[in-house]
Design a protein around this motif. Structure first.
Motif, PDB file in Angstrom:
ATOM      1  N   GLY A  41      35.495  37.464  46.613  1.00  0.00           N
ATOM      2  CA  GLY A  41      36.647  37.627  45.734  1.00  0.00           C
ATOM      3  C   GLY A  41      36.351  37.284  44.287  1.00  0.00           C
ATOM      4  N   LEU A  65      32.966  40.354  43.177  1.00  0.00           N
ATOM      5  CA  LEU A  65      33.269  41.777  43.058  1.00  0.00           C
ATOM      6  C   LEU A  65      34.036  42.142  41.786  1.00  0.00           C
ATOM      7  CD1 LEU A  65      34.026  42.680  46.784  1.00  0.00           C
ATOM      8  CD2 LEU A  65      32.003  43.259  45.438  1.00  0.00           C
ATOM      9  N   PRO A  66      35.048  41.362  41.365  1.00  0.00           N
ATOM     10  CA  PRO A  66      35.695  41.728  40.099  1.00  0.00           C
ATOM     11  C   PRO A  66      34.775  41.608  38.897  1.00  0.00           C
ATOM     12  CG  PRO A  66      36.612  39.687  40.983  1.00  0.00           C
ATOM     13  CD  PRO A  66      35.763  40.284  42.052  1.00  0.00           C
ATOM     14  N   GLY A 113      38.506  43.399  43.382  1.00  0.00           N
ATOM     15  CA  GLY A 113      38.035  42.147  43.949  1.00  0.00           C
ATOM     16  C   GLY A 113      38.905  41.678  45.089  1.00  0.00           C
ATOM     17  N   ALA A 129      40.495  36.902  43.183  1.00  0.00           N
ATOM     18  CA  ALA A 129      40.287  38.113  42.379  1.00  0.00           C
ATOM     19  C   ALA A 129      41.284  38.179  41.222  1.00  0.00           C
ATOM     20  CB  ALA A 129      40.409  39.352  43.260  1.00  0.00           C
ATOM     21  N   GLY A 169      30.939  47.366  47.009  1.00  0.00           N
ATOM     22  CA  GLY A 169      31.622  46.282  47.700  1.00  0.00           C
ATOM     23  C   GLY A 169      31.252  46.208  49.170  1.00  0.00           C
TER      24      GLY A 169
END
Length: 333
Positions: free
Chosen positions: A84, A87-88, A114, A150, A256
């Motif tokens: 979390g 990914l962003p 995210g 996220a 992802g």
């Protein structure tokens, strides 16, 4: 005996495409293309989303009661939080420096990617059940823990990159944003259901199982019918997002999923668990995060993130991603 990998991939793809859930999703899409007068009441859609979140949380809690808080479960939860966060950041870098988008738009979109799509997760879990594969129940705990980080990271990226996002008059106080991130309906139902299932164990399945588990797939079919309607409407706006964002909506799920598969492999997940953690990395939120971003970053263009998450990434994951990620999970397991 197993078939060769290519044959298995096409078998699972066909099985997924011909499942009732995907066909209901397609029906919603067709209804929009045919300009049919079909609209599910907003209250009904909200009730179904609450039902699905509570059911999946409850099921995960029951599985967690079986497993207990082992080292693997704790590490899996930590991996969910790290996904979390990571990914962003990846999505923001691609959008900001690869696509040249403003910091606010890039941060808002990154927060969506995210976070997770619980409905995509549910569809993948149903696919596994139909194909006869089990999975680790604590992946649901991972999903619940990926919602809020996220949002926080997206907001932090915006505030570090654009001074407009730090001005008090441009948005609500930070406490309201944190409250929206931690106390939105989907998070409350997922975490609450998880805790209730963990505390009651099999007793929950005996008492409320007929309602939450027996009816589950039928409710999911109707919810996906509505998702098909919404996705088709959003897809009609894809010209607004442009070629770069369209490509992003198709490639970011693959990035992802790769991160999720790597995490699951390191944690020793089963084939079913690998698929679900890939979905956690590949999906994009279109329920919890949009509400938080409207509060936190009102200057960002919501058409970008919603069209991407619901009109491009969601159909891609449901139709192509699930059998693709499962095929890869089978290969690396």
């Amino acid at each position: 005996a197993r078939n060769d990998p290519v044959t298995e991939f096409f078998q699972h793809s066909l099985s997924n495409l011909l499942s009732p859930m995907i066909l209901f999703f397609a029906l919603g899409w067709i209804a929009v293309l045919a300009k049919a007068r079909m609209e599910l009441p907003e209250g009904m859609v909200l009730a179904m989303s609450y039902y699905l979140m509570a059911a999946i949380g409850l099921k995960g809690g029951i599985e967690l009661a079986h497993e207990g808080w082992t080292v693997t479960v704790v590490l899996a939860c930590l991996a969910g939080v790290l996904l979390g966060i990571l990914l962003p950041i990846i999505a923001f870098a691609i959008l900001r420096w690869g696509g040249g988008f403003s910091a606010l738009d890039a941060a808002a979109i990154a927060a969506h990617y995210g976070s997770v799509s619980a409905v995509t997760f549910l569809t993948a879990a149903t696919f596994l059940t139909r194909e006869g594969y089990s999975y680790e129940g604590y992946t649901i705990a991972m999903m619940a823990l990926m919602e809020s980080p996220a949002i926080a990271v997206g907001l932090l990226l915006a505030r570090l990159s654009d001074r407009r996002a730090t001005q008090a008059e441009d948005g609500p106080p930070l406490r309201e944003i944190v409250r929206e991130a931690l106390l939105n309906g989907s998070v409350i139902l997922l975490v609450g259901g998880l805790v209730i299932g963990a505390l009651t164990g099999e007793k929950a399945g005996e008492t409320v199982g007929p309602f939450f588990f027996t009816l589950f797939q039928g409710v999911l079919c109707l919810f996906l019918l509505n998702m098909g309607i919404e996705a088709a409407r959003r897809f009609a706006d894809f010209r607004e997002v442009g070629a770069f964002l369209t490509g992003f909506g198709l490639t970011m799920p693959l990035i992802g999923a790769a991160c999720g598969l790597l995490s699951g492999r390191l944690l020793g997940f089963s084939e079913g668990g690998l698929l679900l953690v890939a979905i956690l990395g590949a999906s994009a939120s279109y329920i919890a995060v949009p509400a938080a971003m409207r509060l936190a970053l009102p200057q960002a263009n919501p058409a970008y993130s919603m069209t991407l998450a619901l009109g491009i990434t969601f159909p891609f994951n449901v139709i192509v991603g699930i059998p693709l990620y499962f095929w890869i999970a089978r290969l690396i397991h």
